[in-house]
Design a protein around this motif. Structure first.
Motif, PDB file in Angstrom:
ATOM      1  N   PHE A 135       0.839  -1.127  -0.090  1.00 15.15           N
ATOM      2  CA  PHE A 135       0.113   0.029   0.063  1.00 15.15           C
ATOM      3  C   PHE A 135       0.913   1.380   0.016  1.00 15.15           C
ATOM      4  CE2 PHE A 135      -2.615   3.402   2.381  1.00 15.15           C
ATOM      5  CZ  PHE A 135      -3.318   3.616   1.407  1.00 15.15           C
ATOM      6  N   TRP A 136       1.592   1.423   0.903  1.00  9.84           N
ATOM      7  CA  TRP A 136       2.361   2.700   1.167  1.00  9.84           C
ATOM      8  C   TRP A 136       3.454   2.760  -0.024  1.00  9.84           C
ATOM      9  CZ3 TRP A 136       0.538   6.476   3.573  1.00  9.84           C
ATOM     10  CH2 TRP A 136      -0.141   6.419   4.658  1.00  9.84           C
ATOM     11  N   PRO A 137       4.070   1.857  -0.552  1.00  2.00           N
ATOM     12  CA  PRO A 137       5.058   1.761  -1.487  1.00  2.00           C
ATOM     13  C   PRO A 137       4.174   2.476  -2.870  1.00  2.00           C
ATOM     14  CG  PRO A 137       5.674   0.030  -0.451  1.00  2.00           C
ATOM     15  CD  PRO A 137       4.284   0.290   0.227  1.00  2.00           C
ATOM     16  N   MET A 138       2.820   1.926  -2.917  1.00  2.00           N
ATOM     17  CA  MET A 138       2.165   2.132  -4.342  1.00  2.00           C
ATOM     18  C   MET A 138       2.074   3.633  -4.153  1.00  2.00           C
ATOM     19  SD  MET A 138      -0.219  -0.746  -5.299  1.00  2.00           S
ATOM     20  CE  MET A 138      -1.138  -1.133  -3.642  1.00  2.00           C
ATOM     21  N   MET A 192      12.654   2.594 -11.172  1.00  2.00           N
ATOM     22  CA  MET A 192      14.035   2.279 -10.806  1.00  2.00           C
ATOM     23  C   MET A 192      13.976   2.137  -9.458  1.00  2.00           C
ATOM     24  SD  MET A 192      17.648   3.951 -12.125  1.00  2.00           S
ATOM     25  CE  MET A 192      17.240   5.635 -11.634  1.00  2.00           C
ATOM     26  N   ILE A 193      12.995   3.137  -8.826  1.00  2.00           N
ATOM     27  CA  ILE A 193      13.150   2.986  -7.259  1.00  2.00           C
ATOM     28  C   ILE A 193      11.930   1.940  -6.621  1.00  2.00           C
ATOM     29  CG2 ILE A 193      13.699   5.641  -7.056  1.00  2.00           C
ATOM     30  CD1 ILE A 193      10.721   5.840  -6.374  1.00  2.00           C
ATOM     31  N   ASN A 194      11.518   1.420  -7.554  1.00  2.00           N
ATOM     32  CA  ASN A 194      10.294   0.426  -7.286  1.00  2.00           C
ATOM     33  C   ASN A 194      10.727  -0.699  -6.114  1.00  2.00           C
ATOM     34  OD1 ASN A 194       8.166  -1.795  -7.138  1.00  2.00           O
ATOM     35  ND2 ASN A 194       8.952  -2.430  -9.218  1.00  2.00           N
ATOM     36  N   PRO A 195      11.974  -1.311  -6.706  1.00  2.00           N
ATOM     37  CA  PRO A 195      12.441  -2.434  -5.610  1.00  2.00           C
ATOM     38  C   PRO A 195      12.902  -1.852  -4.287  1.00  2.00           C
ATOM     39  CG  PRO A 195      13.508  -2.441  -7.721  1.00  2.00           C
ATOM     40  CD  PRO A 195      12.934  -1.183  -7.773  1.00  2.00           C
ATOM     41  N   LEU A 196      12.993  -0.585  -4.209  1.00  2.00           N
ATOM     42  CA  LEU A 196      13.553  -0.215  -2.809  1.00  2.00           C
ATOM     43  C   LEU A 196      12.325   0.339  -1.994  1.00  2.00           C
ATOM     44  CD1 LEU A 196      16.241   0.382  -1.532  1.00  2.00           C
ATOM     45  CD2 LEU A 196      15.948   2.686  -2.263  1.00  2.00           C
TER      46      LEU A 196
END
Lengths: 426, 319
Positions: free
Chosen positions: B266-269, B302-306
């Motif tokens: 949730f928060w990452p999205m 690019m920042i997605n995995p992080l």
């Protein structure tokens, strides 16, 4: 069983079945043959004390091996027909004993004498195969003193109604079982956990009654304890570690009846689900062949069908109906060949359906990558493998149809094997 | 013992909700249809040609690569078709045939297959392809030059390019309603804001796209664009203009939400989507390019995995 909102912004929800009038109850199937499983592998026959043709009496405690303490209790009198090895899932192997039933009316007096004393010793010595599935380690208090006993009258899987039937029709046995458990474990507190839809009218059971959500898998021990007690079981350990014993209601009823009647209870309630989804309840002796139950309902098995012991989410496929009702066979399900879904060969597309449906908040999308690669240690250390409650929902909603649940079980099994080996060699 | 029937033995669970990758791809194709049809209606047969060539060549690249690499054929999952259609909707109607074929090669082979195929691509394949095309042959993605032959009866200047050069004054020539209805120069499908919103919302309610990503993307874009506009109303166009021009809507609903390169928690999205909206406006208002959506999508990929490491504590986890 399955509900999806019109707007699919939230994951689908699966519901436990409620016992209703549509279910045909309490059929019996009295076979002329019983199949018993002894929890010890039959690898060599020189320690085997049983011979084909040996007579047994009802209630006789049979110890098949001279070098192992594993035992079975004969549910009926008869003669031993065959002794053979049986291989189960995940490297588990048993000794299978076929018994031809002969009604002699003779009952072995061993348990009646032992039942004078309500103790863990009696339970350990006689009740490892108690209907309902009694985990002896869970109530032994070996890991931590048992403070609380939770009697789980919740269903183990979708579609089964066995536990609700037991609670409704064997209330006296359950009450007596609770008293016996208090004596055996010394627990201060006994909680009866029932589905929230059936929580009414349980006052006479002499236990605190707590309602549990009817959304699958709320009755998984880890989730149930969090819901009713607000306590979390540390991942990778058992509930016994925090002083809680979770006992299925049917085992409690069988325990109560056994001590009250001084005769081992052997009746098991089984929900049978046929190909059209119709449910019927059986009350049969543990050890009755599955074929007898199917014959009573006139269910024909065709090539390509699936016969499932357990339930639709967590059950185990049988390759033959020449298999007994076992103490933990709460449900039997026949699935038509046409309904048999297939797993896919696609990789994970990272859609996140599994992550959103996981009740234990496990990062399944990451976990499955490590499981596919066999990186079980990393999976356990960094991606919460042992938080998994074995519900199978992730595999149920996976659009790539990855057998995630099988990967999870395999990983836990492999880790258990390697850790046991390490402990032995340490 | 009677002759036993052969039963199928498999592992749990024995029920499935019926979803599949092909179904998800089908839903995306369906959701893109209104914008694609509007594009064909507006730009005529050349647009149809680009769409047909793009979809078919994307599928053929997928098939060809799978054959050469001896990997299981993934053409039936529909992902290549989705890539082809999305790419077509981002190209001008007059794009030459070789540009389309090069674009689908870059998307399917370079953007997806060499990373291991579906699910393994770290960046959105369409964004990768378009970024390379825009750097390599930028004259073919200059919509003002490419659409010279068209005179559909409204201002045929690419709004973002105009706003970049002449500020708010140029942006004021476009009414929000015109922009929403696609009466602007641009790619085949990207200008049709209304149809993209319809398709995007359909994907949200059908569960293919997580609402958090487009919502955070667009909300942040509006807030940041409004902030710029407030600071210097003459240089920076307002939020409605940025929302309805360039690749904003197709990017928020269809590019940023690509499964493999976007987060699932949730928060990452929300962070991921918000970063996309922020980067878009920063590139448009401060950077060198008129439209920043493609590069913004690549940056957030690019920042997605992080960011996806931010997740709730698992049950019983002892920290």
């Amino acid at each position: 069983m399955f509900r999806r909102s019109l707007f699919r912004t939230s994951p689908p929800r699966f519901f436990y079945q409620t016992l209703t009038n549509e279910v045909t109850v309490a059929l019996t199937a009295a076979g002329r043959r019983m199949i018993l499983f002894c929890d010890h592998p039959l690898t060599r026959t020189d320690h085997l004390r049983l011979k084909v043709g040996d007579p047994v009496t009802a209630g006789q405690r049979i110890v098949p091996f001279s070098d192992a303490s594993a035992y079975v209790v004969a549910p009926a009198a008869g003669r031993i027909q065959a002794v053979s090895p049986f291989a189960g899932d995940f490297g588990k192997s048993w000794t299978r004993i076929d018994l031809a039933v002969e009604d002699s009316g003779e009952v072995d007096p061993g348990f009646a004498a032992a039942a004078e004393q309500v103790s863990m010793e009696t339970v350990r010595h006689w009740m490892s195969g108690l209907p309902g599935g009694l985990d002896l380690e869970a109530i032994s208090g070996k890991e931590a003193p048992i403070e609380t006993v939770v009697v789980a009258a919740t269903e183990s899987d979708l579609l089964t109604v066995s536990a609700q039937y037991v609670l409704r029709h064997r209330t006296r046995d359950v009450r007596q079982g609770i008293e016996a458990l208090r004596q055996i474990t010394g627990a201060q507190r006994v909680i009866l956990a029932v589905g929230r839809d059936t929580v009414q009218g349980m006052g006479h059971v002499h236990a605190e009654v707590r309602g549990v959500s009817t959304v699958y898998p709320a009755s998984a021990p880890g989730l149930m304890l969090r819901e009713i007690l607000g306590r979390e079981v540390p991942s990778g350990t058992s509930t016994a570690k925090i002083g809680i014993a979770v006992v299925p209601v049917e085992a409690v009823a069988a325990l109560g009846r056994s001590f009250a009647e001084k005769r081992l209870a052997m009746q098991k309630v089984v929900t049978v689900v046929d190909k059209s989804g119709r449910q019927s309840l059986f009350e049969v002796t543990v050890g009755t062949p599955v074929a007898d139950l199917l014959a009573t309902l006139e269910i024909q098995l065709e090539t390509g069908d699936r016969l499932i012991a357990g339930g639709p989410m967590t059950g185990m496929c049988l390759y033959t109906d020449d298999y007994p009702v076992r103490p933990d066979t709460h449900c039997l399900m026949v699935q038509d060949a046409a309904a048999v879904g297939r797993v896919g060969s696609d990789p994970c597309i990272n859609c996140g359906e599994c992550v959103r449906i996981c009740p234990a908040r496990v990062p399944v999308n990451m976990l499955v990558r490590f499981l596919e690669a066999g990186e079980y240690e990393t999976a356990a250390a960094e991606y919460d493998l042992f938080s998994c409650v074995d519900c199978g929902l992730c595999a149920c909603v996976c659009p790539a149809r990855i057998p995630i649940f099988q990967y999870l079980r395999l990983a836990k099994y492999e880790l258990a094997v390697s850790r046991a080996a390490e402990a032995e060699n340490a | 013992m009677p002759e036993a029937k052969k039963l199928i033995v498999s592992h749990a669970p024995f029920i499935h909700d019926g979803s599949s990758i092909a179904h998800r791809s089908g839903q995306v194709l369906l959701a893109l249809m209104p914008a694609a049809l509007a594009g064909i209606f507006r730009w005529g047969v050349p647009a149809l040609g680009v769409i047909a060539l793009s979809v078919s060549s994307a599928m053929l690249w997928e098939l060809a690569f799978n054959k050469v690499a001896r990997r299981p054929e993934g053409i039936a999952d529909g992902n290549a078709a989705v890539i082809g259609l999305l790419l077509a909707l981002l190209l001008p109607a007059t794009a030459p045939w070789w540009l389309v074929i090069a674009g689908t090669f870059l998307a399917v082979v370079i953007g997806k297959q060499i990373f291991g195929g579906i699910g393994a691509n770290p960046f959105n394949p369409v964004a990768v392809s378009l970024a390379i095309l825009a750097v390599s042959w930028k004259q073919f993605l200059d919509f003002d030059a490419m659409l010279l032959t068209y005179d559909p009866g409204f201002v045929m200047i690419e709004p973002l390019t105009a706003a970049k050069a002449f500020g708010t004054e140029a942006a004021a020539r476009f009414s929000s309603l015109d922009l929403l209805m696609g009466r602007q120069a641009g790619a085949i499908g990207a200008p049709f804001g209304l149809w993209l919103i319809v398709g995007g919302l359909y994907l949200v309610v059908s569960g293919v796209v997580r609402w958090e990503i487009p919502a955070a993307f667009l909300a942040t874009l509006i807030v940041v664009a409004a902030a710029f506009h407030l600071v210097d109303p003459l240089r920076y166009a307002g939020p409605a203009f940025h929302l309805l021009t360039g690749y904003t809507l197709i990017g928020a609903f269809f590019l940023a939400t690509e499964d493999s390169s976007s987060p699932v928690n949730f928060w990452p999205m929300l962070i991921y989507g918000a970063a996309g909206g922020l980067m878009t406006i920063l590139i448009r208002n401060i950077g060198a390019y008129p439209d920043g959506v493609i590069y913004a999508v690549l940056v957030i990929n690019m920042i997605n995995p992080l960011v996806d490491k931010i997740r709730p504590r698992a049950l019983g986890k002892v920290t």
